[in-house]
Design a protein around this motif. Sequence first.
Motif, PDB file in Angstrom:
ATOM      1  N   ASP A 422       0.821  -1.207   0.000  1.00 39.13           N
ATOM      2  CA  ASP A 422       0.000   0.000   0.000  1.00 39.13           C
ATOM      3  C   ASP A 422       0.856   1.258   0.000  1.00 39.13           C
ATOM      4  OD1 ASP A 422      -2.332  -1.441  -0.062  1.00 39.13           O
ATOM      5  OD2 ASP A 422      -2.665  -1.390   2.088  1.00 39.13           O
ATOM      6  N   ALA A 423       1.984   1.220   0.719  1.00 37.09           N
ATOM      7  CA  ALA A 423       2.874   2.382   0.720  1.00 37.09           C
ATOM      8  C   ALA A 423       3.447   2.623  -0.671  1.00 37.09           C
ATOM      9  CB  ALA A 423       3.995   2.180   1.734  1.00 37.09           C
ATOM     10  N   LEU A 424       3.841   1.554  -1.365  1.00 35.87           N
ATOM     11  CA  LEU A 424       4.333   1.698  -2.737  1.00 35.87           C
ATOM     12  C   LEU A 424       3.224   2.181  -3.667  1.00 35.87           C
ATOM     13  CD1 LEU A 424       6.584  -1.475  -3.051  1.00 35.87           C
ATOM     14  CD2 LEU A 424       7.339   0.890  -3.283  1.00 35.87           C
ATOM     15  N   ASP A 425       2.017   1.686  -3.450  1.00 43.15           N
ATOM     16  CA  ASP A 425       0.883   2.120  -4.261  1.00 43.15           C
ATOM     17  C   ASP A 425       0.632   3.613  -4.078  1.00 43.15           C
ATOM     18  OD1 ASP A 425      -1.305   1.939  -5.977  1.00 43.15           O
ATOM     19  OD2 ASP A 425      -2.691   1.480  -4.352  1.00 43.15           O
ATOM     20  N   LEU A 426       0.690   4.086  -2.817  1.00 44.00           N
ATOM     21  CA  LEU A 426       0.495   5.512  -2.555  1.00 44.00           C
ATOM     22  C   LEU A 426       1.576   6.337  -3.232  1.00 44.00           C
ATOM     23  CD1 LEU A 426      -0.895   7.862  -1.144  1.00 44.00           C
ATOM     24  CD2 LEU A 426       0.432   7.325   0.917  1.00 44.00           C
ATOM     25  N   LEU A 427       2.825   5.906  -3.128  1.00 44.27           N
ATOM     26  CA  LEU A 427       3.905   6.636  -3.794  1.00 44.27           C
ATOM     27  C   LEU A 427       3.675   6.683  -5.295  1.00 44.27           C
ATOM     28  CD1 LEU A 427       6.693   8.006  -3.515  1.00 44.27           C
ATOM     29  CD2 LEU A 427       7.717   5.753  -3.868  1.00 44.27           C
ATOM     30  N   GLY A 428       3.252   5.543  -5.886  1.00 47.65           N
ATOM     31  CA  GLY A 428       2.992   5.509  -7.323  1.00 47.65           C
ATOM     32  C   GLY A 428       1.862   6.433  -7.740  1.00 47.65           C
ATOM     33  N   ARG A 429       0.835   6.553  -6.914  1.00 48.20           N
ATOM     34  CA  ARG A 429      -0.268   7.460  -7.240  1.00 48.20           C
ATOM     35  C   ARG A 429       0.194   8.912  -7.270  1.00 48.20           C
ATOM     36  NH1 ARG A 429      -5.835   5.691  -5.784  1.00 48.20           N
ATOM     37  NH2 ARG A 429      -5.831   3.435  -5.543  1.00 48.20           N
ATOM     38  N   PRO A 440      12.062  -0.039  -9.044  1.00 49.69           N
ATOM     39  CA  PRO A 440      11.324  -0.738  -7.970  1.00 49.69           C
ATOM     40  C   PRO A 440      12.120  -0.872  -6.674  1.00 49.69           C
ATOM     41  CG  PRO A 440      12.035  -2.265  -9.682  1.00 49.69           C
ATOM     42  CD  PRO A 440      12.287  -0.896 -10.212  1.00 49.69           C
ATOM     43  N   GLY A 441      13.426  -1.149  -6.784  1.00 50.41           N
ATOM     44  CA  GLY A 441      14.238  -1.292  -5.581  1.00 50.41           C
ATOM     45  C   GLY A 441      14.353   0.012  -4.813  1.00 50.41           C
ATOM     46  N   ALA A 442      14.611   1.107  -5.543  1.00 47.53           N
ATOM     47  CA  ALA A 442      14.727   2.405  -4.883  1.00 47.53           C
ATOM     48  C   ALA A 442      13.403   2.838  -4.280  1.00 47.53           C
ATOM     49  CB  ALA A 442      15.213   3.453  -5.887  1.00 47.53           C
ATOM     50  N   ALA A 443      12.298   2.542  -4.977  1.00 48.80           N
ATOM     51  CA  ALA A 443      10.980   2.894  -4.437  1.00 48.80           C
ATOM     52  C   ALA A 443      10.700   2.126  -3.147  1.00 48.80           C
ATOM     53  CB  ALA A 443       9.899   2.610  -5.477  1.00 48.80           C
ATOM     54  N   VAL A 475      16.636  10.534  -3.770  1.00 49.03           N
ATOM     55  CA  VAL A 475      15.923  10.892  -2.540  1.00 49.03           C
ATOM     56  C   VAL A 475      16.089   9.796  -1.497  1.00 49.03           C
ATOM     57  CG1 VAL A 475      13.677  11.496  -1.565  1.00 49.03           C
ATOM     58  CG2 VAL A 475      14.302  12.305  -3.844  1.00 49.03           C
ATOM     59  N   ALA A 476      16.071   8.532  -1.938  1.00 53.84           N
ATOM     60  CA  ALA A 476      16.256   7.430  -0.990  1.00 53.84           C
ATOM     61  C   ALA A 476      17.625   7.525  -0.320  1.00 53.84           C
ATOM     62  CB  ALA A 476      16.096   6.091  -1.696  1.00 53.84           C
ATOM     63  N   ALA A 477      18.662   7.882  -1.081  1.00 56.39           N
ATOM     64  CA  ALA A 477      20.001   8.022  -0.509  1.00 56.39           C
ATOM     65  C   ALA A 477      20.041   9.142   0.519  1.00 56.39           C
ATOM     66  CB  ALA A 477      21.018   8.280  -1.622  1.00 56.39           C
ATOM     67  N   ARG A 478      19.342  10.220   0.252  1.00 55.62           N
ATOM     68  CA  ARG A 478      19.291  11.320   1.228  1.00 55.62           C
ATOM     69  C   ARG A 478      18.604  10.874   2.516  1.00 55.62           C
ATOM     70  NH1 ARG A 478      18.615  17.123  -1.187  1.00 55.62           N
ATOM     71  NH2 ARG A 478      19.857  17.025  -3.087  1.00 55.62           N
ATOM     72  N   LEU A 479      17.528  10.119   2.379  1.00 57.92           N
ATOM     73  CA  LEU A 479      16.795   9.661   3.562  1.00 57.92           C
ATOM     74  C   LEU A 479      17.585   8.635   4.358  1.00 57.92           C
ATOM     75  CD1 LEU A 479      13.144   9.210   2.236  1.00 57.92           C
ATOM     76  CD2 LEU A 479      13.942  10.940   3.817  1.00 57.92           C
ATOM     77  N   ALA A 480      18.495   7.919   3.712  1.00 62.21           N
ATOM     78  CA  ALA A 480      19.224   6.848   4.397  1.00 62.21           C
ATOM     79  C   ALA A 480      20.086   7.386   5.533  1.00 62.21           C
ATOM     80  CB  ALA A 480      20.080   6.073   3.399  1.00 62.21           C
ATOM     81  N   ASP A 481      20.514   8.644   5.447  1.00 61.80           N
ATOM     82  CA  ASP A 481      21.314   9.254   6.509  1.00 61.80           C
ATOM     83  C   ASP A 481      20.372   9.749   7.595  1.00 61.80           C
ATOM     84  OD1 ASP A 481      22.943  10.709   8.169  1.00 61.80           O
ATOM     85  OD2 ASP A 481      24.064  11.663   6.545  1.00 61.80           O
ATOM     86  N   GLU A 482      20.356   9.036   8.748  1.00 63.69           N
ATOM     87  CA  GLU A 482      19.419   9.378   9.821  1.00 63.69           C
ATOM     88  C   GLU A 482      19.600  10.803  10.317  1.00 63.69           C
ATOM     89  OE1 GLU A 482      18.892   7.855  14.324  1.00 63.69           O
ATOM     90  OE2 GLU A 482      18.603   6.297  12.795  1.00 63.69           O
TER      91      GLU A 482
END
Length: 985
Positions: A422-429, A440-443, A475-482
């Motif tokens: 559902d989280a992936l579905d929301l991001l896709g919408r 798909p992996g990054a998402a 964006v995923a790489a930016r989020l990876a840094d807590e």
Amino acid sequence: MTDELRFELLGPVRAWRGAIELAVGGPQQRAVLAVLLLRRGRLATVEELVDAVWETDPPSRAVGVLRTYVSRLRTVLGPDTFRPTAGGYLLDVPAGRIDAELFADRLATARRSADPATAAELAHRALALWQGEPLAGVPGPYAAAQRDRLAEERLAAVEYRIEAELLLGRHARLVGELAELTARHPLREGLRASQMLALYRSGRQGEALRAYADTQDLLVEELGADPGPALREVHRQILTGTVPTPRGPEAAAPAQLPADVPDFTGRAAETQQAGRVLAAAGSGPMRLVTVSGPGGAGKTTFALHLAHRTRAEFPDGQLYVDLRGVGHPARETQAVLAGFLAALGVPVDRLPDDPAERAALYRSTVADRRILIVLDNARDAAQVRPLLPGTAGCAVLVTGRARLVELHASHAVHLEALSDRDALDLLGRIVGRDRTAAEPGAAADLVRLCDRLPLAVRIVGARLAARPGWPIATVAARLADERHRLDELRAGDLAVEATILLGYAPLEPDVARAVRLLALPDAGSLSVRAAAVLLGVPEPAAGATLERLVDLSLLCSGAPGRYHYHDLVRVVARKLAADAEPADVRSGALLALLDDQLAAVKNLLRVSVPGSGPLVEQLAPTRSRGPVLADRAAARAWLAAEHSVLLATVSQVAAWPEPPVGPAADVLFGLRDTLDWDHRWAEATHAVRAVAAAAARVGDARAEGRALGLTCTLLQARGLPADAEAELPKARRRALAAGDPLNVAHIGRLAGSLAMSMGRPQQAAALWAEAMAAFEEACDRGCVATVLANRAAALAGLGRFDDALDAGERARAVHRELGSAEGEGHALHNLGWIARRAGRPDHAVEYHRASLAIFRAERYQGRGMGWMLLRLGEAELDAGRPVDATASATESVALLRTLGDRVGLGQALGVLGRALAATGDRAAAVNCWREGHTALALAGSPLAADLAELARPAAGVDAGPAAPLPDRSPGGGPPRGPAELAAAR
């Protein structure tokens, strides 16, 4: 009752047992069921059923087919449902279980009522049972006739309900519905009369008269007749201005719901369950649904989506208010009541000043109406109570971070993170499904880093949507840094941190401090005891605080006594701790936790590892006494719950600039003989390597030597003996330099096992002799017995079978004397291998089965169990029992595959291949040998060569029975935990 049968005919023909729909077959079988239900209590003959389903064109075996249908229905519905009769069938269904019957009963009750409000409500409830065309999809003439009858009854019920609502002055809301109905049923004079009254009372006299004229023209054209007397009377009343006044003036129904979100995603089960509760508001007491959850979980979005889905059930309107329970001064109840009463048509000058009187007027105003009231963002139950109606008909939907259990809700919904899908579905919408499909992996990483929290996913989705050229991976790489994650989770006036802080701001100081300190450990979850240690308070006080935080949706409780943060809440709480708590307070809390964990490990050893006293004495002293562990079962349960917590804490403190490597290494060293209870080899390896590196950094040879020795133990446990043997000399040097004789003895014990596993039994025997002497000097009888059992296997590898059996029996006796059932099981395992090597397969089977009985009684599922089953399979093959060998080897393969032991898996697959070949399944055997060869080759084991020839693709199905594999691997499984493979290879 939850298991009651009920049936639906007012739509597709369906049957239910409680909440579970039953499979009642295809269209003709459903037709049989429909006939029996509609004739409830009356016999249906075979001839009547055949005529009903097929009429003039039944198949040649119609009676047989019919009996088959009835037999299937009897199986599905239960034999008690059919009453035995001669010449036909009779379905015995209690009253109130068939929706068509309920519809008729409710409508009859409505017609008997003298009160228009009650009549309208009952008619509405009757019509709510309909789900579409009655008997939908059911074939046959009987169904067609009943379908027409039921449709006519429904239309008559609609006419009656409209007449009752007109008497109540609800004409304005009926105009649109009547326009649709008269368009579909233009010759229905009752509907036309109601339409004329609704139009006239809404100030649309001209349209009312035009409706009459159109109907008159149509009747003359279609039927050659004038309107009937009832319709002519309504026409006369409109012309003369004598239309009766309804019983109550109508105020416009309030419609205060904010807009539904167009991309609402997920929460299907929660929506369906809560929607059923709200839809039942017309019967029984007032319905109250509470929606709780952490900040950003989408409580308001969910509530509004649910309210819009169910608003048709509330024709008298929908009220909405944001109670501003967090982050702002909460709305005063008096002001909310004033707004609601104004929306319901109460003049301002009629509003009482007294709070109790104003609440009473509100309850009186909504009484006997069907209104949905949405109270969003509630602070607590006290803010909500004055806003609750007092009678049936209305429904209330309350959202808030707290669970509001005091309100005794009809249904409580607690929203957590979305599912991955559902989280992936929301991001896709939000960003476009083509973008998520392209990465798909990054998402998946992105929504995981957003903790699958709807608000966080919406924020990063909005940022990506505004930057169509950005890869999702960026964006995923930016989020990876807590350290920077919270900064990335901002967009406009939306921010995850601000939303979470709204729930933190009003907390009392001690509860706010708990939020900060409980976020410090890296562990996935915490026990009440761990929380008490971190907070420095007694366990009852810690438990009360934890439960309070759960009720406020700042913590989650996935199991009794276990608590954890959502990832993003933890990030915010850690930031708060860094700002508000001095460094020594933060480190002190984690040091106290580590101290308590080491004390717990000592207690575990005392009750679960007989003879472990010398080891306990060699562990660092602790201030804490640790948790009370009454027996071995309690110790196992404790370790199962806390193993990941221990490893996480050790890894966390090892990363400090000045790490407490002594107690960290001893937590792991104390667990060396229990690591086989919980097969988290990768986590454990990460922890011991982290401690070894930290100890080397600060120059603590004792801690480094213990961590390095454990690293080798874990490499062996993962089926990598060559890697373990390569690293062992360094561990031994550090242990000798530190003057740590117990660790030197354990390293010698492991060295013997590694030599054995690499096919060097003479070296293994010598190394184990040295280890035995060291353990005897340390008075560690349990380890002496363990190594003695190992050395017995080495003696067998050298052909000294009598000496080997004698040593094995002595080891078994010591374990039994110490009360170590698991140690005895491993000793029996080794004795079984020795007996087989000595050419006594029947004795080997007996030894192994005795070992198996102990392991099963102890619920032991470690590597030793996998290796013992492997050796049992070999002995059973030698004893001429290939079927038994297949079962033993199959279980061994499954267990060793789960544990990730490549060498053990490879050998078990080799044995399973031999057993399958002996039973005639040569093709399956070849597949086993191929897989086994791959596993052994990946592990770097010299035993891979033994399977190489058998694993070749050319090994044909007709090649005859497989020759026994060369037995170059002297020994069975580890006598205790993964400390060594002993005679395992």
